[in-house]
Motif scaffolding. Structure first.
Motif, PDB file in Angstrom:
ATOM      1  N   TYR A 406       0.849  -1.193   0.000  1.00  0.00           N
ATOM      2  CA  TYR A 406       0.000   0.000   0.000  1.00  0.00           C
ATOM      3  C   TYR A 406       0.881   1.237   0.000  1.00  0.00           C
ATOM      4  O   TYR A 406       2.100   1.164   0.217  1.00  0.00           O
ATOM      5  N   ARG A 407       0.279   2.378  -0.245  1.00  0.00           N
ATOM      6  CA  ARG A 407       0.985   3.657  -0.253  1.00  0.00           C
ATOM      7  C   ARG A 407       0.565   4.475   0.961  1.00  0.00           C
ATOM      8  O   ARG A 407      -0.619   4.700   1.187  1.00  0.00           O
ATOM      9  N   ARG A 408       1.536   4.907   1.750  1.00  0.00           N
ATOM     10  CA  ARG A 408       1.247   5.762   2.905  1.00  0.00           C
ATOM     11  C   ARG A 408       0.897   7.181   2.463  1.00  0.00           C
ATOM     12  O   ARG A 408       1.187   7.589   1.332  1.00  0.00           O
ATOM     13  N   SER A 409       0.313   7.942   3.375  1.00  0.00           N
ATOM     14  CA  SER A 409      -0.082   9.310   3.052  1.00  0.00           C
ATOM     15  C   SER A 409       1.113  10.219   2.788  1.00  0.00           C
ATOM     16  O   SER A 409       0.978  11.238   2.103  1.00  0.00           O
ATOM     17  N   ASP A 410       2.309   9.846   3.288  1.00  0.00           N
ATOM     18  CA  ASP A 410       3.504  10.656   3.033  1.00  0.00           C
ATOM     19  C   ASP A 410       4.194  10.291   1.723  1.00  0.00           C
ATOM     20  O   ASP A 410       5.261  10.812   1.401  1.00  0.00           O
ATOM     21  N   GLY A 411       3.577   9.373   0.958  1.00  0.00           N
ATOM     22  CA  GLY A 411       4.115   8.997  -0.344  1.00  0.00           C
ATOM     23  C   GLY A 411       5.000   7.774  -0.343  1.00  0.00           C
ATOM     24  O   GLY A 411       5.388   7.277  -1.405  1.00  0.00           O
ATOM     25  N   VAL A 412       5.334   7.266   0.821  1.00  0.00           N
ATOM     26  CA  VAL A 412       6.197   6.087   0.905  1.00  0.00           C
ATOM     27  C   VAL A 412       5.361   4.828   0.706  1.00  0.00           C
ATOM     28  O   VAL A 412       4.317   4.653   1.348  1.00  0.00           O
ATOM     29  N   ALA A 413       5.822   3.950  -0.182  1.00  0.00           N
ATOM     30  CA  ALA A 413       5.151   2.673  -0.398  1.00  0.00           C
ATOM     31  C   ALA A 413       5.629   1.659   0.639  1.00  0.00           C
ATOM     32  O   ALA A 413       6.769   1.704   1.097  1.00  0.00           O
ATOM     33  N   VAL A 414       4.753   0.760   0.994  1.00  0.00           N
ATOM     34  CA  VAL A 414       5.083  -0.366   1.868  1.00  0.00           C
ATOM     35  C   VAL A 414       4.859  -1.626   1.039  1.00  0.00           C
ATOM     36  O   VAL A 414       3.753  -1.850   0.531  1.00  0.00           O
ATOM     37  N   ILE A 415       5.920  -2.428   0.877  1.00  0.00           N
ATOM     38  CA  ILE A 415       5.855  -3.556  -0.056  1.00  0.00           C
ATOM     39  C   ILE A 415       6.380  -4.814   0.611  1.00  0.00           C
ATOM     40  O   ILE A 415       7.564  -4.887   0.985  1.00  0.00           O
TER      41      ILE A 415
END
Length: 422
Positions: A406-415
């Motif tokens: 998913y994509r966090r609100s700060d723009g960082v993806a979590v994979i």
């Protein structure tokens, strides 16, 4: 070859081989170079076979007379074969004429570099994507293009990743039952020490010293420890430590065999990041080698070694998981002509595990975390890099052992690691 598992390098070979007169596939023994090349060859010379080797020695012109494409497997057994191919290319050999595979260049043997004639492609152990353990959904090449879709789900949990670490990415080892894998890995390392080192021109007078150094290097996996520190860790109670020249020879021989795969430090253009560290991060070609050298199997890693600290900081399981992800990223990056680095400032205040730099200076920054859930503190170094470099950082992600991408609100993806693909 009905049981052949497609490799990432296949796509690159599909694209390049029809336009290149000679292509070399290189990498450590056991990664599958021969299996990949044989599928593309009409004729084969196996120079680790005494009959084929004697045939070529007796009549080297066989190299240019056999039907194309010709695979010269383990070319380093007869180094003159490399120069004969190079001269054939100079003389106008047709595209797709030669494939060469090899795992080393013998010490002291003079061969032409092949620059401009023979194009080399490095083959590494199998990535998680190539092992087909999940359905990956997040493309590294799309991330480099700034247009990646971040979604997907996997059932893999920490124990699955630990099993993949110890199973290895060597096709002939990972497919064996657990007990057999351990025996095969031990035999692999013994072959390196007892056969490959002498064939490289590095006679090993004290095998136990080399094995101790290898184990210390394995303990330094994913760290920037100095080689002097690795030597001290290898010989904590020895007064007569191996000479520095000896340990340099170890490093050089292992590098020539493609068994060391360090991640170089990133040298960013300009001064926006301040002064960065220059030391590479240590990695063996496959984290399974490190686990075996440290006598850690799946049960041992899950039972307590996750929290075992190292002189260089962090847990050994965290270091091995980072090494597994680093292997994946290097395999994927090579397919799109991107380079992989790590970044660390001189003060150690900021560190980014992996910096993937593609065409035009585009950067994807990756952190690797041995956790299923991400906190704000886990992304602070990524955001620091983005703040300094702006639009040059086209994507950022934390690679985890979690379930969802998913994509966090700060723009960082979590994979999750299993969901990453080329």
């Amino acid at each position: 070859m009905a049981d052949y598992a497609p490799r990432v390098v296949d796509a690159l070979l599909d694209e390049l081989q029809p336009h290149l007169a000679a292509t070399s596939i290189y990498g450590p023994k056991g990664v599958g170079k021969t299996a990949t090349a044989r599928r593309r060859a009409t004729s084969v010379l196996k120079l680790d076979d005494e009959l084929d080797l004697e045939r070529v020695r007796a009549d080297p012109t066989v190299i240019t007379s056999l039907s194309a494409p010709l695979l010269i497997d383990e070319w380093q057994r007869y180094p003159a074969s490399w120069d004969r191919v190079r001269r054939a290319v100079d003389d106008g050999a047709e595209p797709g004429r030669f494939l060469l595979t090899g795992s080393s260049t013998p010490r002291g043997v003079s061969v032409h570099s092949g620059a401009g004639r023979i194009v080399g492609l490095r083959m590494r152990p199998m990535s998680l994507y190539e092992r087909r353990i999940a359905e990956p959904t997040v493309s590294l090449s799309a991330m480099l293009a700034g247009r990646a879709a971040i979604d997907g789900e996997t059932d893999l949990v920490l124990g699955d990743y630990v099993e993949e670490i110890v199973s290895s990415g060597f096709p002939g080892i990972r497919s064996a039952p657990r007990r057999a894998r351990s025996s095969l890995m031990r035999a692999y390392i013994e072959t390196i020490v007892q056969r490959e080192f002498p064939e490289q021109g590095y006679p090993v007078r004290r095998p136990e010293s080399l094995l101790g150094w290898l184990a210390a290097y394995a303990a330094a996996e994913s760290s920037t420890a100095r080689y002097s520190e690795i030597l001290d860790a290898a010989t904590p109670a020895q007064g007569d430590k191996p000479a520095k020249t000896t340990t340099i020879a170890y490093r050089d021989a292992l590098s020539a065999l493609w068994l060391l795969d360090p991640t170089p430090a990133w040298v960013a253009e300009g001064s926006l990041l301040g002064r960065l560290g220059q030391a590479p991060k240590h990695h063996l070609a496959d984290p399974a080698l490190a686990a075996h050298l440290l006598q850690l199997d799946t049960d041992a890693l899950l039972a307590g070694s996750r929290n075992a600290r190292r002189p260089w900081g962090g847990s050994i399981l965290g270091a091995l998981f980072e090494s597994l992800v680093t292997l994946d990223v290097k395999v994927f990056a090579s397919n799109v002509e991107a380079r992989v680095y790590h970044a660390r400032d001189r003060n150690g205040l900021h560190e980014v595990d992996l910096v993937v730099q593609g065409a035009g200076g585009r950067v994807v920054a990756l952190e690797v975390k041995l956790t299923a859930t991400i906190q704000d503190t886990d992304v602070k170094h990524l955001l620091w890099l983005k703040d300094r470099l702006g639009d040059d950082v086209v994507d950022m992600a934390v690679v985890t052992t979690g379930r969802y991408a998913y994509r966090r609100s700060d723009g960082v993806a979590v994979i999750p690691a299993a969901l990453l693909r080329p």
